[in-house]
Motif scaffolding. Structure first.
Motif, mmCIF file in Angstrom:
data_model
loop_
_atom_site.group_PDB
_atom_site.id
_atom_site.type_symbol
_atom_site.label_atom_id
_atom_site.label_comp_id
_atom_site.label_asym_id
_atom_site.label_seq_id
_atom_site.Cartn_x
_atom_site.Cartn_y
_atom_site.Cartn_z
ATOM 1 N N GLY A 123 0.814 -1.206 0.000
ATOM 2 C CA GLY A 123 0.000 0.000 0.000
ATOM 3 C C GLY A 123 0.849 1.257 0.000
ATOM 4 O O GLY A 123 0.580 2.214 -0.733
ATOM 5 N N LEU A 124 1.909 1.269 0.819
ATOM 6 C CA LEU A 124 2.811 2.421 0.883
ATOM 7 C C LEU A 124 3.474 2.665 -0.468
ATOM 8 O O LEU A 124 3.543 3.801 -0.959
ATOM 9 C CB LEU A 124 3.861 2.176 1.961
ATOM 10 C CG LEU A 124 4.897 3.280 2.176
ATOM 11 C CD1 LEU A 124 4.248 4.500 2.811
ATOM 12 C CD2 LEU A 124 6.041 2.776 3.052
ATOM 13 N N THR A 125 3.975 1.597 -1.084
ATOM 14 C CA THR A 125 4.653 1.720 -2.375
ATOM 15 C C THR A 125 3.687 2.165 -3.465
ATOM 16 O O THR A 125 4.026 3.001 -4.310
ATOM 17 C CB THR A 125 5.306 0.388 -2.763
ATOM 18 O OG1 THR A 125 6.202 -0.023 -1.724
ATOM 19 C CG2 THR A 125 6.067 0.508 -4.070
ATOM 20 N N ALA A 126 2.471 1.608 -3.455
ATOM 21 C CA ALA A 126 1.485 1.981 -4.471
ATOM 22 C C ALA A 126 1.140 3.463 -4.376
ATOM 23 O O ALA A 126 1.063 4.161 -5.397
ATOM 24 C CB ALA A 126 0.227 1.125 -4.318
ATOM 25 N N GLY A 127 0.936 3.976 -3.157
ATOM 26 C CA GLY A 127 0.638 5.399 -2.999
ATOM 27 C C GLY A 127 1.799 6.280 -3.401
ATOM 28 O O GLY A 127 1.621 7.296 -4.087
#
Length: 474
Positions: free
Chosen positions: A387-391
């Motif tokens: 989730g962190l990387t996608a954002g």
């Protein structure tokens, strides 16, 4: 013999005094509590006014107040506040109360239907609105008013479990995406001389983060009384946003001297000469290769965002990780994505120079790598990292695309470029969401497919870039 009446009991004489003292003590405590509450309210009011004043000063900095960009920044904060309230309300109703099979079928049907307007109608919206006075202000206001109306409908539908719940929820989603397209076309019109498009878009994104951060606790408090109350709160926010949109500067509607960017395959080595169409219509320009490359690379992170939104919403409900509640897991992934988005904005704002070509490729490859890692080692930590990387990847890739458009597209063509590129990215999100709904609810299979799709797309983007370079060398 007479007897005197017995005197009053000492305890009875003391009782009224004790009662008065207790009453006085209670009144004193009440007055103290009232004073403390008023002091707390004054402190909260001062803090709120200070925060609002600081936010307004930041929005008006570097000429944004004079150009009218500050109003669009404030409007975007309202937009994010309303979207956050809707998301909080529907998190416990749309995905967690309706049976999974029924929910997936209805969401897939309506999400599939949204692809038709994006694919056919959206490219025509910009040229159509340019022919009418107050077109974009009313278009932005309409996206707000539609969401306000649908929130009111949803407030009743979530209580009565009406069949209108899914159409209304997807209508809110479509209106939110349409707002993104119309807003993108408006930013260049309000850009002050001392501010770049990248900084302006970063400031807009930051305003959205602040708006959602302020609104989320208020919507959460309202949802304690029931999901319908957070939706009614969202209704109020969107009504205010509708009025704010109509009050945008008239420059938003102006298209004097602008042209149209044609999103064609970059078979030519460069953007080529401008083509002035007969009949006095707007000049047209073929998309520059660098912009086409950045746009294609951006479609990967945006596709993953749509995929994760839909796939995780149903996966974590049906197959939650042991020891974790589905709502908590989903909130963890969404929160990590929001944090990544904020970090991306901060990096873009603080870093003096970022190579857009390197950034968009790195964002696409990072998404592919983390999706593969999460598929191999599925768990809470890898989900949060995904989730962190996608954002982060989506934020940096989009800001890099904005930078490329600003650098390679003539100023009079930039409104068309932003509107059409945002339309393509919204369509990529919808396609990703549709794939996420259609996938079997098996974490490793779904995330493995996502990694494979992103890997294949990255290969296509890089190979196409090399072929364009070889044609240019000839």
């Amino acid at each position: 013999m007479t007897t005197s009446a017995p005197g009053p009991d000492p305890h009875e004489r003391a009782a009224p005094g004790v009662g008065r003292r207790l009453a006085d003590a209670g009144a004193g405590a009440a007055r103290a509590s009232g004073r403390a509450a008023r002091a707390a309210a004054r402190a909260a009011g001062r803090a709120g006014r200070f925060t609002a004043g600081q936010a307004r000063r930041a929005a008006r900095a570097e000429g944004a107040g004079d150009s009218g960009l500050s109003r669009l920044i404030e409007l975007h904060a309202f937009n994010a506040a309303g979207d956050a309230a809707v998301a909080i309300s529907l998190a416990g109703t749309l995905f967690f109360q309706v049976p999974t099979g029924e929910a997936r079928g209805q969401v897939a049907l309506f999400l599939g239907l949204t692809m038709l307007p994006f694919a056919i109608v959206a490219p025509l919206i910009g040229p159509f609105l340019d022919r009418f006075s107050h077109g974009r202000r009313w278009a932005i206001g309409t996206t707000m008013a539609v969401r306000g109306f649908l929130c009111w409908v949803l407030a009743t539908a979530v209580v009565t479990e009406s069949a209108w719940m899914f159409p209304a929820a997807l209508g809110v989603l479509v209106a939110s995406k349409a707002y993104g397209v119309t807003r993108a076309a408006s930013v260049p019109r309000l850009l002050p001389r001392d501010l770049t498009l990248v900084k302006a878009n970063a400031r807009l994104s930051l305003a959205g983060v602040v708006g959602a951060g302020v609104s989320a606790p208020l919507a959460g408090l309202a949802s304690w009384a029931g999901p319908e109350w957070s939706l009614r709160y969202a209704f109020v926010v969107f009504v205010v946003a509708t009025i704010w949109a109509i009050r945008l500067p008239a420059r938003v509607d102006s298209s004097t001297g602008e042209g149209t960017l044609v999103l064609l395959a970059d078979s030519d080595p460069g953007p080529g000469p401008e083509v002035v169409t007969p009949g006095g219509r707007r000049p047209r320009l073929r998309i520059p290769p660098a912009v086409a490359f950045a746009l294609r690379a951006n479609c990967g992170p945006r596709w993953l965002s749509g995929f994760l939104t839909m796939f995780m919403a149903f996966l974590l409900r049906e197959n939650p990780i042991e020891g974790w509640r589905p709502e908590v897991l989903l909130g963890l992934v969404i929160g990590a994505a929001g944090l990544g988005n904020t970090l991306g904005i901060a990096v873009a704002s603080l870093t003096r120079r970022i190579d857009p070509r390197t950034t968009v490729v790195a964002a696409l490859l990072a998404d592919c790598l983390l999706a593969l890692l999460t598929a191999a080692f599925y768990g809470v930590v890898t989900l949060a990292l995904l989730g962190l990387t996608a954002g982060l990847a989506q934020s940096l890739a989009k800001l890099s695309l904005d930078s490329t458009i600003q650098r390679d597209v003539p100023e009079r063509m930039q409104s068309s470029a932003f509107a059409r590129s945002d339309t393509s990215l919204q369509l990529a999100w919808v396609v990703g969401g549709f794939v996420g709904i259609a996938m079997p609810l098996m974490p490793r299979l779904g995330l493995g497919v996502a990694a494979a799709v992103l890997g294949a797309w990255a290969l296509y983007v890089l190979v196409d870039r090399l072929s364009v370079r070889s044609r240019t060398a000839r």
